[in-house]
Design a protein around this motif. Sequence first.
Motif, PDB file in Angstrom:
ATOM      1  N   UNK A 124      73.327  35.694 -19.311  1.00  0.00           N
ATOM      2  CA  UNK A 124      72.116  35.591 -18.491  1.00  0.00           C
ATOM      3  C   UNK A 124      71.029  36.507 -19.062  1.00  0.00           C
ATOM      4  N   UNK A 125      69.806  35.972 -19.192  1.00  0.00           N
ATOM      5  CA  UNK A 125      68.669  36.721 -19.731  1.00  0.00           C
ATOM      6  C   UNK A 125      67.505  36.616 -18.763  1.00  0.00           C
ATOM      7  N   UNK A 126      66.908  37.732 -18.383  1.00  0.00           N
ATOM      8  CA  UNK A 126      65.697  37.704 -17.563  1.00  0.00           C
ATOM      9  C   UNK A 126      64.484  37.431 -18.447  1.00  0.00           C
ATOM     10  N   UNK A 127      63.555  36.626 -17.943  1.00  0.00           N
ATOM     11  CA  UNK A 127      62.405  36.195 -18.750  1.00  0.00           C
ATOM     12  C   UNK A 127      61.146  37.011 -18.480  1.00  0.00           C
ATOM     13  N   UNK A 128      61.113  37.784 -17.410  1.00  0.00           N
ATOM     14  CA  UNK A 128      59.993  38.683 -17.082  1.00  0.00           C
ATOM     15  C   UNK A 128      58.648  37.970 -17.153  1.00  0.00           C
ATOM     16  N   UNK A 129      58.634  36.739 -16.581  1.00  0.00           N
ATOM     17  CA  UNK A 129      57.404  35.945 -16.396  1.00  0.00           C
ATOM     18  C   UNK A 129      56.799  35.416 -17.699  1.00  0.00           C
ATOM     19  N   UNK A 130      57.522  35.513 -18.814  1.00  0.00           N
ATOM     20  CA  UNK A 130      57.017  34.906 -20.053  1.00  0.00           C
ATOM     21  C   UNK A 130      57.088  33.384 -19.977  1.00  0.00           C
ATOM     22  N   UNK A 131      58.012  32.864 -19.188  1.00  0.00           N
ATOM     23  CA  UNK A 131      58.090  31.440 -18.886  1.00  0.00           C
ATOM     24  C   UNK A 131      58.321  31.295 -17.377  1.00  0.00           C
ATOM     25  N   UNK A 168      60.140  31.348 -28.743  1.00  0.00           N
ATOM     26  CA  UNK A 168      58.830  31.849 -29.194  1.00  0.00           C
ATOM     27  C   UNK A 168      58.112  32.582 -28.065  1.00  0.00           C
ATOM     28  N   UNK A 169      58.132  32.003 -26.870  1.00  0.00           N
ATOM     29  CA  UNK A 169      57.478  32.645 -25.724  1.00  0.00           C
ATOM     30  C   UNK A 169      58.174  33.936 -25.315  1.00  0.00           C
TER      31      UNK A 169
END
Length: 494
Positions: free
Chosen positions: A61-68, A37-38
Amino acid sequence: MNISSANENISDYPSDAAIIGLFEDKDFIQEIKAIDTKLDGLIKKLITKSEISRGFGEIREIHTFSHIKPERLIVIGLGPSQEFSTAKLRLLMAKVIRYCENRNLQNISSLLHWHEDHSDFKKVTQALTEGLLLGIYQFDRYKKNKKEVNEINFVITEIEKSHIETIDEGIKTGEITANSTNLCRDFINEPANVLTPTEFSSRITQYLKHPNLNIEILGSKEMQDLGMNAALGVAKGSTQPPKLIIIDYQGCRGNTANTVTYIGKGITFDSGGISLKPALNMGDMKGDMSGAAVVISATKAIAELNLEVNLKTIVIATENMPGGAAQKPGDIVVSMSGKSIEIDNTDAEGRLILADAITYARKLGAQKIVDVATLTGAISVALGNVYAGIFGNDQPMIDKLISVGKNCGEKFWQLPLSPDYAKQNDSVVADIKNTGGRLAGSITAAEFLHVFVEDTPWVHIDIAGTARSRKNTYLREGATGIAVRTLVDLVSDI
């Protein structure tokens, strides 16, 4: 590597990477739903586009870009939920931690239970911890130019505070069993010019320090006094003196019925003696003491876990070398048991030292015996490098070992014993000869030991095909440490 727990939500815990696992046939658990969701549904979108595979062992691998808080997610496929097990969890953790190591990721967080059925937190945490430590192990102490690797901090996040204590217990148990297995691998991987019988016994006294452990080291003079002529015959060709190592663990003092004896083959280098081995892969014979390394390392773990059992561990350590004084095909030796043995082949030496070790164990009052040895090349022909072979005269103990091994992710396959096979060891000039010919070689070797065990409940494990790995998969190339964790769990149940 540091492994710990944190009473945190994984999406709020800062890390270089957070590990999440996805089953092919299960919806996301609540923590993963919250992460998705985030991330605006990114995980589900990538699954829909087949850019994330939930097949077993797949990594994305997935980058989260500061969402978490974690900088990236490492999504691993768990495959079908009905096929998942703690054995598969170990394999996945070994794979993913090497992935993190190669990516130079230092701070890793992870969920523990990837679906609601994972209720045994200690068991799952122990398996996860073992997978991490067994997977990251590497024997590189003799390399001058080592790859610089930063220490990894691995944190298991759990939002329910009541589970943290159990998780910490699982981490501690997993560290003890995995570190003992890795000690076994260190022993086996050491070159034979370093790990002589004397050095081996010295390291045992160095590494096995515990108030409930007593270690006794005897030399060739004491072995001669005991009548261990079968073992001493093997040692005659070497300049390195043999050692008899006896380790006594008292975890249940006063309960004499609760006593098990572990015996390990301790040939620190096996040239074959006068019946010289071929040159190809002879260097692997530095690991012909794998059985000894297994029982010693299991004993260390049993003591550190303070298991309520009494255990005797017996190892005869020696080299098998050609030389002017070496025993020869056709020689006859009288073993500690009084039985005479015709030496048909000096490369069938492991059963000779085990014969005297078994007799010694019975003299000390052994009630149940488990021996471990890289005993025969024939077991590799029969079972390859997947299953270790087991034999014995006590079916409940054999069944228990197979069951315990399955839970530990270690595979054992029972082979038969029969008087028809035992006849192949008959000698014209002695009570028995030390080979039964090429047919059924692992069985006739076990039947040789059976003669000295007599009616004592006994299991023999032949790990010659499984003691080393040449594939960079679950375990890196080299010693596997198979049977250490099985023997740790087995001793409480037999």
